[in-house]
Design a protein around this motif. Sequence first.
Motif, mmCIF file in Angstrom:
data_model
loop_
_atom_site.group_PDB
_atom_site.id
_atom_site.type_symbol
_atom_site.label_atom_id
_atom_site.label_comp_id
_atom_site.label_asym_id
_atom_site.label_seq_id
_atom_site.Cartn_x
_atom_site.Cartn_y
_atom_site.Cartn_z
ATOM 1 N N LEU A 186 0.963 -1.121 0.011
ATOM 2 C CA LEU A 186 0.037 0.017 0.126
ATOM 3 C C LEU A 186 0.867 0.975 0.068
ATOM 4 C CD1 LEU A 186 -2.962 1.231 0.492
ATOM 5 C CD2 LEU A 186 -2.425 1.212 2.996
ATOM 6 N N LEU A 187 1.121 2.008 -0.952
ATOM 7 C CA LEU A 187 1.756 3.278 -1.183
ATOM 8 C C LEU A 187 0.838 4.427 -0.633
ATOM 9 C CD1 LEU A 187 3.676 2.845 -4.516
ATOM 10 C CD2 LEU A 187 4.194 2.106 -2.348
ATOM 11 N N ARG A 188 -0.304 4.503 -0.576
ATOM 12 C CA ARG A 188 -1.268 5.627 -0.276
ATOM 13 C C ARG A 188 -2.726 5.213 -0.033
ATOM 14 N NH1 ARG A 188 -2.784 10.430 -4.192
ATOM 15 N NH2 ARG A 188 -4.077 8.783 -5.319
ATOM 16 N N PRO A 189 -3.029 5.293 1.208
ATOM 17 C CA PRO A 189 -4.310 4.845 1.693
ATOM 18 C C PRO A 189 -5.386 5.956 1.143
ATOM 19 C CG PRO A 189 -3.453 6.159 3.621
ATOM 20 C CD PRO A 189 -2.343 5.806 2.441
ATOM 21 N N GLY A 190 -6.561 5.459 0.601
ATOM 22 C CA GLY A 190 -7.419 6.248 -0.191
ATOM 23 C C GLY A 190 -8.838 6.036 -0.179
ATOM 24 N N GLY A 191 -9.322 6.166 -1.287
ATOM 25 C CA GLY A 191 -10.975 6.024 -1.273
ATOM 26 C C GLY A 191 -11.532 4.343 -1.252
ATOM 27 N N LEU A 192 -10.601 3.577 -1.773
ATOM 28 C CA LEU A 192 -11.099 2.248 -1.381
ATOM 29 C C LEU A 192 -10.386 1.799 -0.087
ATOM 30 C CD1 LEU A 192 -12.445 0.045 -2.482
ATOM 31 C CD2 LEU A 192 -10.262 -1.081 -3.688
ATOM 32 N N PRO A 193 -11.218 1.341 0.794
ATOM 33 C CA PRO A 193 -10.538 0.923 2.358
ATOM 34 C C PRO A 193 -9.474 -0.218 2.181
ATOM 35 C CG PRO A 193 -12.965 1.297 2.361
ATOM 36 C CD PRO A 193 -12.474 1.182 1.083
ATOM 37 N N LEU A 194 -8.629 -0.185 3.010
ATOM 38 C CA LEU A 194 -7.442 -1.287 2.593
ATOM 39 C C LEU A 194 -8.156 -2.710 2.922
ATOM 40 C CD1 LEU A 194 -4.561 -2.243 2.742
ATOM 41 C CD2 LEU A 194 -4.506 -1.714 5.220
ATOM 42 N N GLU A 195 -9.272 -2.781 4.113
ATOM 43 C CA GLU A 195 -9.711 -3.990 4.499
ATOM 44 C C GLU A 195 -10.348 -4.593 3.307
ATOM 45 O OE1 GLU A 195 -9.963 -1.098 5.918
ATOM 46 O OE2 GLU A 195 -10.246 -1.223 8.007
ATOM 47 N N LYS A 196 -11.156 -3.900 2.355
ATOM 48 C CA LYS A 196 -11.826 -4.439 1.012
ATOM 49 C C LYS A 196 -10.653 -5.314 0.188
ATOM 50 C CE LYS A 196 -15.977 -1.964 0.757
ATOM 51 N NZ LYS A 196 -16.890 -1.376 -0.219
ATOM 52 N N ILE A 197 -9.431 -4.559 0.185
ATOM 53 C CA ILE A 197 -8.230 -5.097 -0.738
ATOM 54 C C ILE A 197 -7.945 -6.376 -0.066
ATOM 55 C CG2 ILE A 197 -6.087 -4.668 -1.460
ATOM 56 C CD1 ILE A 197 -6.987 -1.513 -1.638
ATOM 57 N N GLN A 198 -7.719 -6.115 1.049
ATOM 58 C CA GLN A 198 -7.042 -7.461 1.818
ATOM 59 C C GLN A 198 -8.125 -8.646 1.693
ATOM 60 O OE1 GLN A 198 -5.974 -5.589 5.520
ATOM 61 N NE2 GLN A 198 -3.829 -5.634 4.843
#
Length: 331
Positions: A186-198
């Motif tokens: 993750l280079l920048r937290p943003g409009g798509l939550p990290l939890e959704k990506i994980q």
Amino acid sequence: MNCPTGSDIERAAAILVGGGLVAFATETVYGLGANALDVKAVARIFEVKARPRFDPLIVHIADRNWLSPLVVEVPEAARRLIDRFWPGPLTLVFPKTNRVPDLVTAGLPTVAVRMPAHPTALDFLSRVEIPVAAPSANRFGKVSPTTAQHVVDQLGGDIDYVLDGGASIVGLESTVVDFSGDSPTLLRPGGLPLEKIQGVIGPVRLLDAANSTGSKAAGPDQADAQRAPGMLAQHYATQTPLVVAPCGSPLPNAARIGLLAFVPEFDLDGFAAVEVLSLQGDLAEAASNLFAAMHRLDALRLDVIIARGVPNIGLGRAINDRLARASHRGD
Ligand code: TXA
Ligand code: MG
């Protein structure tokens, strides 16, 4: 919401294809677009924004078939994210091909690519049929624009067209995930939550900078700095000094203090102006209001803005990141 007509979009597309700079609505923030394959047009983006040449641009596409000429390979995990979240507020970084000018990537061997979800942006990109390099349409380091008026206020005379698509619904820049290294980062937290990506690809590595909480904007360490050249500690700055402080902490000794609150607060004594990001404490609503509220408070020429951190989950991670960067001054 303002709905641009087909002829507005047609005009914007013609200007971009002719080498011009077009600011356009996306669901995250407004972008300042140029033909990504035209080095002269891209150079103007850096000039107009006063952006350092070491900070690479995101390339915007309308169709995933546009990816293959730009990137060397798309790992399986990235493909899963694309299936799930494109178009949307997710930017992915891959090793680049020779077609992508070095100016776009600031000399990096990688390129960042995003397919925006805003219908106006997609229509515009489909008409130009060219990948469009676009940073946020603000002067470097300043608060990102979430309306066409914000763009006009900051860049008005210097650009060729503003494609108005109403207020940006997400309100925070895209989440940036790097797939060029050993593990997704993750280079920048943003409009798509990290939890959704994980939830789709499992663990994602965090840079120190991307993992910062509201109190401190840590810069990336030396090794990571090259991978995340845009993660400068001081960014998103209001003209007015901004301080992140919890509810109930003593107020600074200043005549005119603004409050940027997450939820309504009981004790508003001492504040000359108050912005509440969400009545019900909803992080998505807070995110979509954040930059507009910062722009409004900034326009009041207050002495200082006090901002509240938000829960560091979901979109809260990106909100806290932007507040921490906005508060980081002169060091
Ligand atoms: O939502 C967004 O991402 C908006 C809209 C317009 O799409 N764009 C945006 O662009 O926020 P900008 O330039 O303000 O931020 C792009 C970020 C910067 O932190 C930059 O350093 C990083 O993406 N970036 C771009 N290319 C990169 C690369 N090849 N490697 C690592 N980071 C990269
Ligand atoms: Mg930006």
